[in-house]
Design an enzyme around this catalytic site. Structure first.
Site, mmCIF file in Angstrom:
data_model
loop_
_atom_site.group_PDB
_atom_site.id
_atom_site.type_symbol
_atom_site.label_atom_id
_atom_site.label_comp_id
_atom_site.label_asym_id
_atom_site.label_seq_id
_atom_site.Cartn_x
_atom_site.Cartn_y
_atom_site.Cartn_z
ATOM 1 N N VAL A 101 6.146 -3.450 -9.691
ATOM 2 C CA VAL A 101 5.003 -2.850 -9.146
ATOM 3 C C VAL A 101 3.403 -4.441 -7.799
ATOM 4 C CG1 VAL A 101 4.161 -2.403 -12.109
ATOM 5 C CG2 VAL A 101 4.148 -4.845 -11.034
ATOM 6 N N ALA A 109 0.757 5.599 -8.977
ATOM 7 C CA ALA A 109 0.346 6.900 -8.695
ATOM 8 C C ALA A 109 1.686 7.440 -9.492
ATOM 9 C CB ALA A 109 0.536 6.465 -7.136
ATOM 10 N N ASP A 151 -1.267 7.459 -0.637
ATOM 11 C CA ASP A 151 -0.087 7.172 -1.674
ATOM 12 C C ASP A 151 0.243 8.558 -3.136
ATOM 13 O OD1 ASP A 151 -0.005 4.606 -0.692
ATOM 14 O OD2 ASP A 151 0.190 3.484 -2.937
HETATM 15 O O1 PMV Z 1 -0.296 -0.899 -1.019
HETATM 16 P P1 PMV Z 1 0.314 0.468 -0.858
HETATM 17 O O2 PMV Z 1 1.407 1.130 -0.349
HETATM 18 O O3 PMV Z 1 -0.384 1.452 -1.505
HETATM 19 O O4 PMV Z 1 -0.763 1.225 0.536
HETATM 20 C C1 PMV Z 1 -1.858 1.617 0.584
HETATM 21 C C2 PMV Z 1 -2.039 1.386 1.829
HETATM 22 C C3 PMV Z 1 -3.737 0.987 2.483
HETATM 23 O O5 PMV Z 1 -3.663 2.575 3.930
HETATM 24 C C4 PMV Z 1 -3.284 0.086 3.093
HETATM 25 C C5 PMV Z 1 -4.576 1.741 1.601
HETATM 26 C C6 PMV Z 1 -4.967 3.540 1.547
HETATM 27 O O6 PMV Z 1 -5.808 3.493 1.141
HETATM 28 O O7 PMV Z 1 -4.847 4.216 2.267
#
Ligand code: PMV
Length: 312
Positions: A101, A109, A151
């Site tokens: 996590v 997601a 995501d």
């Molecule tokens: O931390 P992660 O893997 O859920 O990635 C978020 C990706 C971002 O570009 C930083 C935020 C987004 O909403 O796309």
């Protein structure tokens, strides 16, 4: 003893290859599913609607509408049932996950996607990827505030995705598979915070930050071509460039920088942070010949876990 009626659904983890953060501002990004890590949800008949995971058990209060629910998991069950004009099924939804996590692998997601699928199965309904994607996105907003949607998209479609916010996602096949290591800094970091800090920078220094976002978008588009042509040398160079641009956005960290440098010194073709940054994971592009040396070097440099995955 297992119940006679049982529904099972799964969803994979994901990593962002290129374009995180800039994607929030309408720039493209590339992300891929990681099927070796996944969430699985098993639904069995019960007296109420119950969610059970390693460290929690929650019951859906009677008569509560989806909008009133603040818990993301209960809300996912409720909105999925609502999507079909039905009541949440009286079932126990048991969640098991191998996705770490808060480390940029999309665990939230993936839980939502697997739950939505399990609810649809339990209600005897088919849920389209498009509908599920939109339901999961709404839940992502509870976790992240203003998520780009990348995501949920890559996790629901379970395919590599070229993603631009607000446009239909373009899934693609990787014709020349690549070998990646995903190394965890061991430091959890909230994407909501790094995204918020980048937003402050965008607002306060647009003339300095916008060209960085444009440069990230350029690396994404060139990387897409490199992926299509199996040009790993260019891919590696672009990863290093993308990492440097993310450093300028202040979303790297000493741990991430150390692991990126370590991977490159140990023979990786490219390396960068992946996801929200400030902690979480980095990725390294390796070959079968360099994989074990890079893995060993990453562990020695403090990575708490190194996962090997083949994309394509
Ligand atoms: O931390 P992660 O893997 O859920 O990635 C978020 C990706 C971002 O570009 C930083 C935020 C987004 O909403 O796309």
């Amino acid at each position: 003893m297992s119940s006679l009626v049982e529904f099972k659904a799964t969803a994979p983890a994901k990593i962002i290859l290129f374009g995180e953060h800039a994607v929030v501002y309408g720039k493209p990004a590339l992300a891929v599913p990681v099927s070796s890590l996944h969430v699985s949800v098993t639904a069995t008949p019960a007296d109420k609607t119950i969610i059970e995971a390693a460290d929690l058990e929650q019951t859906l209060p009677d008569g509560m509408s989806a909008d009133e629910l603040t818990d993301p998991l209960l809300r996912m069950i409720s909105t999925t049932a609502h999507h079909f004009g039905m009541q949440p099924p009286k079932m126990r939804f048991s969640i098991a996950s191998s996705i770490p996590v808060a480390s940029g692998l999309g665990s939230g997601a993936a839980v939502s996607a697997a739950l939505g699928r399990a609810v649809a199965l339990a209600l005897g309904q088919d849920i389209s990827a498009e509908a599920l994607n939109s339901l999961v996105y709404d839940i992502e907003r509870i976790h992240h505030g203003t998520p780009s949607g990348i995501d949920n998209t890559v996790i629901v479609y379970e395919k590599p995705v070229y993603f631009i916010r607000g446009q239909n996602p373009q899934t693609f096949e990787v014709s020349h598979p690549i070998r990646l290591l995903i190394a965890d800094t061991g430091r959890t970091a909230l994407t909501r915070e790094s995204v918020g800090d980048v937003r402050k920078l965008v607002m306060s220094e647009p003339s300095r930050i916008n060209p960085i976002l444009d440069a990230i978008a350029y690396t994404v588009d060139v990387a897409r071509d490199a992926l299509a042509h199996g040009d790993n040398v260019s891919l590696g160079r672009l990863m290093v460039e993308n990492h440097a641009l993310l450093q300028h956005l202040t979303v790297s960290s000493p741990e991430l920088d150390r692991l990126v440098k370590t991977a490159l010194d140990a023979g990786a073709i490219g390396a960068k942070l992946s996801g929200g940054g400030r902690g979480g994971n980095m990725i390294a592009l390796v070959t079968p010949e360099t994989e074990s040396a890079v893995t060993a070097a990453l562990i020695l440099a403090g990575a708490v876990r190194v996962i090997s995955t083949i994309v394509g």
